[in-house]
Scaffold this active site. Structure first.
Site, PDB file in Angstrom:
ATOM      1  N   ILE A   1       0.833  -1.208   0.000  1.00  0.00           N
ATOM      2  CA  ILE A   1       0.000   0.000   0.000  1.00  0.00           C
ATOM      3  C   ILE A   1       0.864   1.252   0.000  1.00  0.00           C
ATOM      4  O   ILE A   1       0.583   2.218  -0.723  1.00  0.00           O
ATOM      5  CB  ILE A   1      -0.961  -0.025   1.195  1.00  0.00           C
ATOM      6  CG1 ILE A   1      -1.966  -1.184   1.051  1.00  0.00           C
ATOM      7  CG2 ILE A   1      -1.712   1.309   1.318  1.00  0.00           C
ATOM      8  CD1 ILE A   1      -2.802  -1.454   2.282  1.00  0.00           C
TER       9      ILE A   1
ATOM     10  N   ASP B   1      12.089  -0.790   6.363  1.00  0.00           N
ATOM     11  CA  ASP B   1      13.278  -1.615   6.583  1.00  0.00           C
ATOM     12  C   ASP B   1      13.796  -1.963   5.194  1.00  0.00           C
ATOM     13  O   ASP B   1      13.308  -2.896   4.556  1.00  0.00           O
ATOM     14  CB  ASP B   1      12.913  -2.875   7.376  1.00  0.00           C
ATOM     15  CG  ASP B   1      14.081  -3.830   7.532  1.00  0.00           C
ATOM     16  OD1 ASP B   1      15.172  -3.535   7.012  1.00  0.00           O
ATOM     17  OD2 ASP B   1      13.901  -4.896   8.163  1.00  0.00           O
TER      18      ASP B   1
ATOM     19  N   LYS C   1      11.194  -6.292  -1.696  1.00  0.00           N
ATOM     20  CA  LYS C   1      10.245  -5.197  -1.927  1.00  0.00           C
ATOM     21  C   LYS C   1      10.829  -4.072  -2.770  1.00  0.00           C
ATOM     22  O   LYS C   1      10.124  -3.101  -3.066  1.00  0.00           O
ATOM     23  CB  LYS C   1       9.773  -4.620  -0.582  1.00  0.00           C
ATOM     24  CG  LYS C   1       9.043  -5.604   0.304  1.00  0.00           C
ATOM     25  CD  LYS C   1       8.391  -4.923   1.495  1.00  0.00           C
ATOM     26  CE  LYS C   1       9.392  -4.413   2.493  1.00  0.00           C
ATOM     27  NZ  LYS C   1       8.748  -3.882   3.725  1.00  0.00           N
TER      28      LYS C   1
ATOM     29  N   THR D   1       1.994  -7.291   9.398  1.00  0.00           N
ATOM     30  CA  THR D   1       0.624  -7.646   9.014  1.00  0.00           C
ATOM     31  C   THR D   1       0.379  -9.139   8.920  1.00  0.00           C
ATOM     32  O   THR D   1      -0.690  -9.570   8.502  1.00  0.00           O
ATOM     33  CB  THR D   1       0.270  -7.009   7.651  1.00  0.00           C
ATOM     34  OG1 THR D   1       1.186  -7.487   6.662  1.00  0.00           O
ATOM     35  CG2 THR D   1       0.340  -5.493   7.712  1.00  0.00           C
TER      36      THR D   1
ATOM     37  N   SER E   1      -7.166  -1.752  10.925  1.00  0.00           N
ATOM     38  CA  SER E   1      -7.529  -2.946  10.160  1.00  0.00           C
ATOM     39  C   SER E   1      -8.915  -3.440  10.532  1.00  0.00           C
ATOM     40  O   SER E   1      -9.341  -3.328  11.686  1.00  0.00           O
ATOM     41  CB  SER E   1      -6.514  -4.060  10.436  1.00  0.00           C
ATOM     42  OG  SER E   1      -6.936  -5.283   9.867  1.00  0.00           O
TER      43      SER E   1
ATOM     44  N   TYR F   1      -2.354 -10.030  15.560  1.00  0.00           N
ATOM     45  CA  TYR F   1      -2.316  -8.885  14.643  1.00  0.00           C
ATOM     46  C   TYR F   1      -3.527  -7.982  14.869  1.00  0.00           C
ATOM     47  O   TYR F   1      -3.393  -6.766  15.038  1.00  0.00           O
ATOM     48  CB  TYR F   1      -2.273  -9.366  13.190  1.00  0.00           C
ATOM     49  CG  TYR F   1      -2.573  -8.263  12.204  1.00  0.00           C
ATOM     50  CD1 TYR F   1      -1.689  -7.219  12.012  1.00  0.00           C
ATOM     51  CD2 TYR F   1      -3.759  -8.261  11.464  1.00  0.00           C
ATOM     52  CE1 TYR F   1      -1.962  -6.190  11.123  1.00  0.00           C
ATOM     53  CE2 TYR F   1      -4.041  -7.245  10.573  1.00  0.00           C
ATOM     54  CZ  TYR F   1      -3.148  -6.208  10.406  1.00  0.00           C
ATOM     55  OH  TYR F   1      -3.425  -5.187   9.537  1.00  0.00           O
TER      56      TYR F   1
ATOM     57  N   VAL G   1      -7.796  -5.746   1.135  1.00  0.00           N
ATOM     58  CA  VAL G   1      -7.209  -4.944   0.063  1.00  0.00           C
ATOM     59  C   VAL G   1      -6.531  -5.852  -0.972  1.00  0.00           C
ATOM     60  O   VAL G   1      -5.859  -6.814  -0.614  1.00  0.00           O
ATOM     61  CB  VAL G   1      -6.182  -3.945   0.627  1.00  0.00           C
ATOM     62  CG1 VAL G   1      -5.798  -2.923  -0.442  1.00  0.00           C
ATOM     63  CG2 VAL G   1      -6.717  -3.245   1.874  1.00  0.00           C
TER      64      VAL G   1
ATOM     65  N   LYS H   1       4.448 -10.414  -1.154  1.00  0.00           N
ATOM     66  CA  LYS H   1       3.775 -10.731   0.104  1.00  0.00           C
ATOM     67  C   LYS H   1       3.616 -12.223   0.394  1.00  0.00           C
ATOM     68  O   LYS H   1       3.175 -12.607   1.483  1.00  0.00           O
ATOM     69  CB  LYS H   1       2.394 -10.045   0.150  1.00  0.00           C
ATOM     70  CG  LYS H   1       2.488  -8.539   0.367  1.00  0.00           C
ATOM     71  CD  LYS H   1       1.123  -7.859   0.356  1.00  0.00           C
ATOM     72  CE  LYS H   1       0.261  -8.253   1.522  1.00  0.00           C
ATOM     73  NZ  LYS H   1       0.747  -7.724   2.813  1.00  0.00           N
TER      74      LYS H   1
ATOM     75  N   ARG I   1       2.343 -15.760   1.104  1.00  0.00           N
ATOM     76  CA  ARG I   1       1.038 -16.302   1.468  1.00  0.00           C
ATOM     77  C   ARG I   1       0.079 -15.219   1.947  1.00  0.00           C
ATOM     78  O   ARG I   1      -1.136 -15.435   1.979  1.00  0.00           O
ATOM     79  CB  ARG I   1       1.175 -17.393   2.524  1.00  0.00           C
ATOM     80  CG  ARG I   1       1.705 -16.941   3.861  1.00  0.00           C
ATOM     81  CD  ARG I   1       1.733 -18.071   4.871  1.00  0.00           C
ATOM     82  NE  ARG I   1       0.398 -18.519   5.244  1.00  0.00           N
ATOM     83  CZ  ARG I   1       0.153 -19.431   6.161  1.00  0.00           C
ATOM     84  NH1 ARG I   1       1.160 -20.032   6.777  1.00  0.00           N
ATOM     85  NH2 ARG I   1      -1.071 -19.770   6.474  1.00  0.00           N
TER      86      ARG I   1
ATOM     87  N   HIS J   1      -3.225 -15.017  -5.629  1.00  0.00           N
ATOM     88  CA  HIS J   1      -3.018 -16.470  -5.604  1.00  0.00           C
ATOM     89  C   HIS J   1      -3.862 -17.175  -6.670  1.00  0.00           C
ATOM     90  O   HIS J   1      -3.409 -18.145  -7.286  1.00  0.00           O
ATOM     91  CB  HIS J   1      -3.338 -17.018  -4.219  1.00  0.00           C
ATOM     92  CG  HIS J   1      -2.348 -16.596  -3.175  1.00  0.00           C
ATOM     93  ND1 HIS J   1      -1.011 -16.943  -3.224  1.00  0.00           N
ATOM     94  CD2 HIS J   1      -2.488 -15.824  -2.068  1.00  0.00           C
ATOM     95  CE1 HIS J   1      -0.381 -16.428  -2.188  1.00  0.00           C
ATOM     96  NE2 HIS J   1      -1.250 -15.736  -1.470  1.00  0.00           N
TER      97      HIS J   1
ATOM     98  N   ARG K   1     -16.554 -11.429   1.780  1.00  0.00           N
ATOM     99  CA  ARG K   1     -15.619 -10.432   2.293  1.00  0.00           C
ATOM    100  C   ARG K   1     -15.889  -9.093   1.606  1.00  0.00           C
ATOM    101  O   ARG K   1     -16.408  -9.042   0.500  1.00  0.00           O
ATOM    102  CB  ARG K   1     -14.173 -10.818   1.996  1.00  0.00           C
ATOM    103  CG  ARG K   1     -13.642 -12.008   2.720  1.00  0.00           C
ATOM    104  CD  ARG K   1     -13.286 -11.700   4.165  1.00  0.00           C
ATOM    105  NE  ARG K   1     -12.530 -12.800   4.738  1.00  0.00           N
ATOM    106  CZ  ARG K   1     -13.048 -13.947   5.132  1.00  0.00           C
ATOM    107  NH1 ARG K   1     -14.353 -14.132   5.016  1.00  0.00           N
ATOM    108  NH2 ARG K   1     -12.305 -14.904   5.649  1.00  0.00           N
TER     109      ARG K   1
END
Length: 321
Positions: free
Chosen positions: A11, A32, A38, A77, A114, A141, A170, A178, A180, A187, A215
């Site tokens: 994001i 990081d 990333k 996350t 979240s 989380y 999202v 990312k 899994r 996926h 969802r």
């Protein structure tokens, strides 16, 4: 200057892309940066400076006069991580430190909360701040995000403007790294490409047929637009839902992925793993009335529109936002 934490992530990198498109070039990217998987998310972005996460607070102390806004998107996350200490450090205490800097230097703040805070939805999905202390998240989380929301609401000293956004499910470009934790669409695309088929979790709830678990899926471009709206709006502080406002089934999601790929849907079902079965959400849907009540009027992508754009313009070409 605009600070974006989690800048190299899904994001955060998309937010920087849109800020650049709107003419904002003095971006301070915080992350990081040792996580090279990333790195591609930031290629081509206009960034004034990269700041390691561990150096952020010293950097703010030295440069606060030039900071116009902070988007605190960065977080741990992983919903399969069960170390409370990790979440306390990265999601709660780090966020508290950002809050304190925003108070001290009067910097406006948008931070990522979240929908995981809602747990099984026993109290519904209304962003009513009075009910936040009563919510029962299903994992550490979600607990960490709810703990910070509660803490923020309790503070006597607040930034001159602040908003917490409860992100729902999202999906969209820049989530290649990312693993899994990437979206079901990501996926599904890869599984369909490899096998021409897709497997979904079977329903273990008699109220829902297989594949009809629901969802609130929100396209990342819509989420980013809301973040930038608040940067310009700067009033009506508080905690807001950020979903599409329309629950859809996983079957809808995967069917549209097949169609966007030009393939005939072939969906089968496997048992939901027992270790997550008792914590599995069968329905989420953001009540978006609060955001609309303060003047947000931009339409959101339908599931069909979002999936088609994501598959055709990003996944199929491995492109980035």
């Amino acid at each position: 200057m605009i600070i974006v934490t989690g800048a190299a992530g899904f994001i955060g990198s998309g937010l920087i892309s849109q800020l650049n498109k709107e003419g904002f070039k003095s971006i301070i990217a915080v992350d990081d940066f040792s996580k090279i998987e990333k790195a591609e998310n930031l290629e081509g972005k206009i960034i004034q400076e990269k700041v390691e996460r561990t150096e952020l607070f010293n950097w703010i102390d030295a440069n606060y006069r030039d900071v116009e806004f902070i988007f605190h998107i960065g977080a741990r996350t992983d919903t399969t991580e069960f170390s409370k200490e990790i979440f306390d450090e990265l999601n709660v205490n780090f966020s508290k430190d950002i809050w304190h800097k925003c108070v001290a230097y009067q910097i406006p703040l948008v931070y990522a909360s979240s929908a995981a805070t809602y747990g099984l939805g026993e109290l519904g999905y209304d962003d009513n701040e009075a009910t936040i202390p009563q919510l029962k998240p299903l994992n550490p989380y979600g607990d960490s995000k709810n703990d910070f929301d509660i803490w923020a609401l309790e503070q006597e000293k607040k930034p001159l403007f602040w908003v917490g956004l409860k992100f729902f499910n999202v999906y969209g470009p820049n989530e290649y790294h990312k693993g899994r934790m990437a979206s079901v669409i990501f996926h599904a695309y890869n599984q369909i490409k490899a096998t021409e088929k897709m497997k979904l979790f079977r329903s273990h709830n008699p109220e829902y047929k297989d594949g009809e678990q629901m969802r609130d899926f929100i396209y990342v471009k819509d989420l980013i637009n809301v973040c930038i709206f608040f940067m310009h709006h700067r009033k009506n502080s508080g905690i807001y839902n950020l979903g599409s406002g329309k629950a859809r089934t996983f079957k809808d999601l995967v069917t549209n992925t097949f169609l966007a790929m030009g393939k005939t849907p072939d969906i089968s079902f496997v048992d939901t793993p027992e270790d997550i079965r008792d914590k599995y959400q069968y329905f989420t849907e953001a009540n978006m009335a609060k955001l609309k009540s303060i003047g947000y009027q931009q339409p959101f992508h339908t599931l069909e529109e979002g999936v088609e754009d994501y598959v055709k313009n990003y996944l199929s070409t491995h492109s980035y936002l």
